[in-house]
Design an enzyme around this catalytic site. Structure first.
Site, PDB file in Angstrom:
ATOM      1  N   HIS A 374      50.486  37.699  30.978  1.00 47.32           N
ATOM      2  CA  HIS A 374      49.870  38.625  31.942  1.00 47.32           C
ATOM      3  C   HIS A 374      49.802  40.060  31.444  1.00 47.32           C
ATOM      4  O   HIS A 374      49.492  40.956  32.229  1.00 47.32           O
ATOM      5  CB  HIS A 374      50.635  38.634  33.269  1.00 47.32           C
ATOM      6  CG  HIS A 374      50.576  37.355  34.021  1.00 47.32           C
ATOM      7  ND1 HIS A 374      49.629  37.092  34.989  1.00 47.32           N
ATOM      8  CD2 HIS A 374      51.345  36.249  33.948  1.00 47.32           C
ATOM      9  CE1 HIS A 374      49.836  35.890  35.489  1.00 47.32           C
ATOM     10  NE2 HIS A 374      50.876  35.346  34.869  1.00 47.32           N
ATOM     11  N   LYS A 567      47.345  49.803  44.208  1.00 49.25           N
ATOM     12  CA  LYS A 567      47.935  48.955  43.162  1.00 49.25           C
ATOM     13  C   LYS A 567      49.251  49.597  42.778  1.00 49.25           C
ATOM     14  O   LYS A 567      49.534  50.727  43.185  1.00 49.25           O
ATOM     15  CB  LYS A 567      46.997  48.864  41.952  1.00 49.25           C
ATOM     16  CG  LYS A 567      46.555  50.237  41.412  1.00 49.25           C
ATOM     17  CD  LYS A 567      45.611  50.126  40.227  1.00 49.25           C
ATOM     18  CE  LYS A 567      44.203  49.724  40.633  1.00 49.25           C
ATOM     19  NZ  LYS A 567      43.548  48.815  39.729  1.00 49.25           N
ATOM     20  N   ARG A 568      50.089  48.878  42.016  1.00 49.24           N
ATOM     21  CA  ARG A 568      51.318  49.500  41.539  1.00 49.24           C
ATOM     22  C   ARG A 568      50.983  50.793  40.788  1.00 49.24           C
ATOM     23  O   ARG A 568      49.929  50.895  40.161  1.00 49.24           O
ATOM     24  CB  ARG A 568      52.072  48.529  40.628  1.00 49.24           C
ATOM     25  CG  ARG A 568      52.750  47.390  41.383  1.00 49.24           C
ATOM     26  CD  ARG A 568      53.822  47.895  42.340  1.00 49.24           C
ATOM     27  NE  ARG A 568      54.956  48.406  41.619  1.00 49.24           N
ATOM     28  CZ  ARG A 568      56.133  47.795  41.521  1.00 49.24           C
ATOM     29  NH1 ARG A 568      56.339  46.644  42.136  1.00 49.24           N
ATOM     30  NH2 ARG A 568      57.122  48.343  40.844  1.00 49.24           N
ATOM     31  N   LYS A 573      47.270  52.558  34.596  1.00 48.14           N
ATOM     32  CA  LYS A 573      46.287  52.341  35.672  1.00 48.14           C
ATOM     33  C   LYS A 573      45.578  53.654  36.052  1.00 48.14           C
ATOM     34  O   LYS A 573      44.566  53.648  36.735  1.00 48.14           O
ATOM     35  CB  LYS A 573      46.960  51.714  36.892  1.00 48.14           C
ATOM     36  CG  LYS A 573      47.511  50.313  36.633  1.00 48.14           C
ATOM     37  CD  LYS A 573      48.228  49.774  37.867  1.00 48.14           C
ATOM     38  CE  LYS A 573      49.001  48.483  37.604  1.00 48.14           C
ATOM     39  NZ  LYS A 573      48.148  47.265  37.633  1.00 48.14           N
ATOM     40  N   THR A 675      43.389  41.986  40.092  1.00 46.45           N
ATOM     41  CA  THR A 675      42.937  41.041  41.114  1.00 46.45           C
ATOM     42  C   THR A 675      42.527  41.794  42.379  1.00 46.45           C
ATOM     43  O   THR A 675      41.699  41.300  43.154  1.00 46.45           O
ATOM     44  CB  THR A 675      44.044  40.019  41.455  1.00 46.45           C
ATOM     45  OG1 THR A 675      45.289  40.716  41.565  1.00 46.45           O
ATOM     46  CG2 THR A 675      44.160  38.957  40.385  1.00 46.45           C
ATOM     47  N   LYS A 679      39.304  41.496  45.295  1.00 47.96           N
ATOM     48  CA  LYS A 679      39.436  41.554  46.762  1.00 47.96           C
ATOM     49  C   LYS A 679      38.504  42.616  47.342  1.00 47.96           C
ATOM     50  O   LYS A 679      37.860  42.401  48.381  1.00 47.96           O
ATOM     51  CB  LYS A 679      40.899  41.844  47.150  1.00 47.96           C
ATOM     52  CG  LYS A 679      41.858  40.740  46.707  1.00 47.96           C
ATOM     53  CD  LYS A 679      43.334  41.180  46.722  1.00 47.96           C
ATOM     54  CE  LYS A 679      44.176  40.209  45.899  1.00 47.96           C
ATOM     55  NZ  LYS A 679      45.554  40.689  45.680  1.00 47.96           N
TER      56      LYS A 679
HETATM   57  C1  F55 Z   1      56.862  41.789  36.917  1.00 43.95           C
HETATM   58  C2  F55 Z   1      58.051  41.738  36.254  1.00 43.95           C
HETATM   59  C3  F55 Z   1      58.083  41.906  34.891  1.00 43.95           C
HETATM   60 CL1  F55 Z   1      59.589  41.814  34.076  1.00 43.95          CL
HETATM   61  C4  F55 Z   1      56.931  42.104  34.170  1.00 43.95           C
HETATM   62  C5  F55 Z   1      55.733  42.155  34.835  1.00 43.95           C
HETATM   63  C6  F55 Z   1      55.698  42.008  36.207  1.00 43.95           C
HETATM   64  C7  F55 Z   1      54.425  42.074  36.942  1.00 43.95           C
HETATM   65  O1  F55 Z   1      54.449  42.230  38.156  1.00 43.95           O
HETATM   66  N1  F55 Z   1      53.294  41.952  36.246  1.00 43.95           N
HETATM   67  C8  F55 Z   1      52.051  41.931  36.789  1.00 43.95           C
HETATM   68  O2  F55 Z   1      51.864  42.002  37.992  1.00 43.95           O
HETATM   69  N2  F55 Z   1      51.045  41.764  35.936  1.00 43.95           N
HETATM   70  C9  F55 Z   1      49.688  41.665  36.403  1.00 43.95           C
HETATM   71  O3  F55 Z   1      49.336  40.312  36.569  1.00 43.95           O
HETATM   72  C10 F55 Z   1      48.091  40.162  37.222  1.00 43.95           C
HETATM   73  C11 F55 Z   1      47.843  38.697  37.453  1.00 43.95           C
HETATM   74  O4  F55 Z   1      47.543  38.058  36.260  1.00 43.95           O
HETATM   75  C12 F55 Z   1      46.977  40.815  36.410  1.00 43.95           C
HETATM   76  O5  F55 Z   1      45.809  40.769  37.173  1.00 43.95           O
HETATM   77  C13 F55 Z   1      47.324  42.280  36.075  1.00 43.95           C
HETATM   78  O6  F55 Z   1      46.364  42.799  35.195  1.00 43.95           O
HETATM   79  C14 F55 Z   1      48.708  42.337  35.456  1.00 43.95           C
HETATM   80  O7  F55 Z   1      49.094  43.687  35.242  1.00 43.95           O
END
Ligand code: F55
Length: 835
Positions: A374, A567-568, A573, A675, A679
């Site tokens: 991801h 978003k986070r 970002k 994502t 939405k």
């Molecule tokens: C959570 C914990 C750790 Cl240790 C590392 C990453 C995450 C996390 O929340 N990652 C995350 O949300 N990644 C996102 O995944 C989405 C689904 O595939 C993507 O759309 C997005 O681009 C990506 O940042």
């Protein structure tokens, strides 16, 4: 229809069953029963929360028959189960979703309203189950909805965190974190299954011994054991009989173990051990895209993975004599590397505990696992120090070394004398001074038959860059699976008015096949249709405006562009790029208060990881700018900036339908997919975005003429870095940009304090890793095009319609179907309710 239990007991069937009946009278009686007998309250003293609980149980009762029938069918027909292993499931509220998927939303809403109760208020009583950080956790939730809706036998395995993602408050513009005690009042949706508990071992050492055949074997002598107690939440498909399980493990002290200390009179020690055990499932780590590297985090990962594999082996051995064909029972998808320790654990179970030969076990393991990546950010790839891993999981460290040994031995025969390649592929990184690191992405690649990215560009960059050595070795293992989101939650539940318009025009097939929405293109030239489209957007904006007034006491103009970034919070970002643009508009107004500017409401939302200083400072800057802009009389309400606290799934459901403009402005090559972008577009927002992640595919589907594109491409970003990027030259050569940064520097947004935002200013001027300055002018120009487009309501509405009805590709049903066909090799299984 009767509940299974009552049929067995041959209860009389004169009246409709209270637990399953669907007539308005029966539903009402069941609801009031659940108020009185489960909670001991009645109509005179029940709180809205009591009503929520009563309704939740009424709905749960109506899921259980299908739930048990689904489980039974999977067992009897020995089907291959899709097992989604994920440290996060960001499910959002269940009540509305379950009503919608059961097809009884309107029926129940009417029943509640006939009782004189406020349905909306009852829905809002449910705490948002926040067992995830962001996109990765929410993707897991959308996938579970699609799996059940496509009638795929599946189970989600994860952790039942007692505390989910923190609740965010804003105080003096700063983020403040409040613990999320979501289970405080119980959880009506889950079914604890203590009888299916399993033990998980931790710590200790390993030992060589000889089995009864004189064979040398290894056993693990753990230091402690914890109990894993499964809690199942039913996950119903949309208008199908399939109800799958989300099985989340809770950690508790293993009584027998604990008793030893207790009986020896070591009361304190026994209490401490109990607390240690329970700590494992206590709290979700709030980091997205930066691994914590803590022992407790590794314990969490191993805990849920070990429990889940034991569960799967138990299921398998009920209908098979041995584990030779385990991969025919379970297709395990690893949601990032968080569960990747499962590869070593399955090897341990097969080899150490079941006596399989290494090579046999390895073939089964590789056929079982598939890995989804991801992220492209190198700092986000998980690594564990070998010391830490070996302390908690001594046998797994040995197994990882063995896996690596055999793997590198193979590579050596294929590519002799290529030590550099070996170094890149190795699961073990020699970080110097005997400090070894275990690279979990490498372990996941080696132990899986499939490796996938989550958008076309992301998969391409994985193959060309992040995982290029593996792509060279095993090109056939790589797949792209562009993400998707469920139209049930993200259109039907979030945007009931738009959904009603869709269904009025083309029937409700679109909910199962989003391609149906394309039929609405025939109404593009129908002024009446466009008018209704516009009115629905305005109504959704009015709802959000009321929410902003209530929660933040900010009044906004529903005729302004609702320009949204939720978003986070992360530097890549680039929330702060949007802030720079707001300051530019503000400066233009200050220079010429009469300037003709299309009114905008800038809406931000998102959580920062508590330890991420820059992200927290970006929140503070956003709020500081909001404070100045919102109250400046020169602005005269033309610009408003609103930071909505505690962005979560429920708030998302309010926000996406109310947005005119969706901000997807990450540095190209950094956002794996995104994502939220999907939405927004489904709900008729136009996107301003870079060629990053799934934006590229959204633009392809919507048509380039219906998308506001700006910024460097991933290739250009890469080239610029390679040639030595100098952000300072952009600052010096762009008067407006300089004015913006100088305004921040001067302390204008910080009561004269020139130090507060210096870390942001300095990072932009002297480093600018994410190239905000390089993209600034392109972004500002593009925003001018947005404003011009919005002036022409008809044109805007046409673009909005086209975005929405062309988003079929981004239904998670499409995504899941591709996983099923190409990676998991599974097919739908019909659940019959006839016996
Ligand atoms: C959570 C914990 C750790 Cl240790 C590392 C990453 C995450 C996390 O929340 N990652 C995350 O949300 N990644 C996102 O995944 C989405 C689904 O595939 C993507 O759309 C997005 O681009 C990506 O940042």
């Amino acid at each position: 229809t009767l509940a299974d239990g009552r049929e067995a007991l041959q209860c009389p069937t004169l009246v409709e069953d209270d637990r399953t009946g669907m007539s308005p009278e029966t539903l009402k009686r069941a609801f009031l029963d659940n108020l009185f007998y489960l909670q001991g309250v009645n109509r005179t003293n029940a709180s809205p929360y009591n009503y929520y609980v009563a309704l939740a149980y009424t709905v749960r009762d109506r899921l259980l028959r299908r739930f048990l029938k689904s489980t039974d069918t999977y067992k009897q027909e020995k089907v291959k189960l899709v097992c989604y292993f994920s440290a996060e499931f960001l499910m959002g509220r269940y009540l509305g979703n379950n009503l919608a998927n059961l097809g009884i939303y309107d029926l129940i809403k009417e029943m509640i309203e006939e009782l004189g109760l406020d349905f909306e208020e009852i829905i809002e009583q449910e705490p948002d189950p926040g067992l995830g950080n962001g996109g990765l956790g929410r993707l897991a939730a959308c996938f579970l909805d699609s799996l059940a809706s496509l009638e795929i036998p599946a189970i989600g395995y994860g952790i039942r965190y007692e505390f989910g993602i923190f609740h965010q408050m804003i105080q003096d513009g700063w983020q403040v974190e409040i613990p999320d005690n979501w289970l405080r009042f119980g959880n009506p949706w889950e079914l604890p299954r203590p009888d299916e508990s399993v033990e998980v071992k931790l710590g200790g050492r390993t030992e060589i011994y000889h089995d009864d055949k004189g064979q040398e074997r290894v056993q693990w002598l753990p230091e402690r054991r914890v109990l894993a107690i499964p809690h199942d939440t039913p996950v119903p498909g949309y208008k199908t009989n399939t109800v799958n399980a989300l099985r989340l493990w809770k950690a508790e002290a293993s009584e027998s173990f604990n008793f030893e200390a207790f009986n020896a009179g070591l009361y304190d020690q026994s209490v401490a051990e109990k607390m240690d055990a329970e700590t494992i499932s206590k709290v979700l780590y709030p980091n997205d895209n930066t691994p914590a590297g803590r022992e407790l985090r590794l314990a969490q990962q191993y805990f849920f993975v070990a429990a889940s594999l034991q569960d799967l082996i138990r299921i398998h051995l009920k209908s098979h004599k041995n584990l030779q064909n385990f991969h025919e029972t379970a297709a395990i998808q690893l949601n990032d590397t968080h569960p990747a320790i499962a590869i070593a654990e399955l090897m341990r179970l097969l080899v150490d505990e079941n006596g399989l030969e290494w090579s046999k076990a390895w073939a089964i393991t590789q056929k079982t696992f598939a890995y989804t990546n991801h992220t492209l950010l190198p700092e986000a790839l998980e690594r564990w120090s070998a010391d830490l891993l070996g302390k908690l999981l001594p046998r797994h460290l040995e197994i990882i070394y063995l896996i690596n040994h055999f793997f590198l031995e193979d590579v050596r025969t294929w590519f002799p004398d290529n030590e550099e390649l070996l170094g890149k592929l190795s699961i073990v990184e020699e970080a110097g001074w005997g400090n070894k690191q275990i690279r979990m992405a490498n372990l996941a690649c080696v132990g899986s038959h499939s490796i996938n990215g989550v958008a076309a560009l992301h998969t391409e960059l994985l193959q060309k860059d992040t995982l290029k050595e593996f792509a060279m070795l095993w090109p056939e293992k790589f797949y792209n699976k562009t993400n998707g989101v469920t139209p049930r939650r993200w259109i039907l539940l979030s945007n009931p008015q738009l959904s009603a318009l869709f269904t009025e025009k083309i029937g409700d097939d679109w909910l199962k096949d989003l391609k149906e929405l394309r039929k609405l293109e025939q109404y593009l030239d129908d002024p009446e249709f466009r008018q209704r489209w516009y009115e629905i957007k305005q109504a959704n904006k009015a709802d959000l405006a009321a929410y902003m007034l209530k929660t933040r006491n900010i009044e906004v103009d529903v005729n302004s562009i609702f320009d949204v970034q939720v978003k986070r919070i992360h530097e890549y970002k680039r929330q702060h790029l949007a802030v720079l643009h707001i300051i530019a508009l503000y400066n233009r107004i200050k220079q010429n208060p009469q300037i003709d500017i299309v009114p905008r409401t800038f809406i931000f939302g998102g959580k920062a990881a508590p330890g991420y200083f820059m992200a927290k400072l970006i929140i503070k800057l956003t709020n500081a700018v909001a404070e100045i802009v919102n109250k400046d009389p020169d602005v005269r309400g033309r610009l408003k900036v609103v930071f909505l606290p505690n962005f979560n799934v429920s708030l998302g459901q309010r926000i996406y339908p109310a947005a005119d403009l969706s901000e997807q402005i990450s540095t190209a090559g950094k956002e794996a997919s995104g994502t939220g972008n999907m939405k927004f577009a489904m709900n008729g927002s136009l996107t301003i975005g870079t060629l990053d992640g799934a934006n590229i595919e959204i633009r392809e589907e919507a048509g380039a003429e219906n998308f506001f594109l700006f910024g460097l491409t991933a290739g250009e970003v890469y080239a610029k870095k390679a040639h030595g990027y100098e952000p300072m030259s952009y600052y010096k050569n762009n008067r407006e940009l300089k004015g913006v940064i100088d305004r921040i520097k001067s302390g204008y947004f910080s009561h004269g304090d020139q130090e507060l935002f210096r870390p942001i200013v300095d990072s932009l001027l002297y480093d600018d890793q994410y190239m905000l300055l390089a993209d600034y002018q392109s972004y500002a120009d593009c925003q001018e095009q947005v404003s011009e487009a919005y002036r022409d309501r008809d044109k805007w509405t046409r673009m909005s319609i086209l975005n929405s009805v062309r988003m079929a590709k981004f239904s998670s049903d499409r995504t899941i179907w591709e996983y099923c066909q190409e990676i998991w090799k599974v097919n739908p299984v019909k659940i019959s309710l006839e016996d």
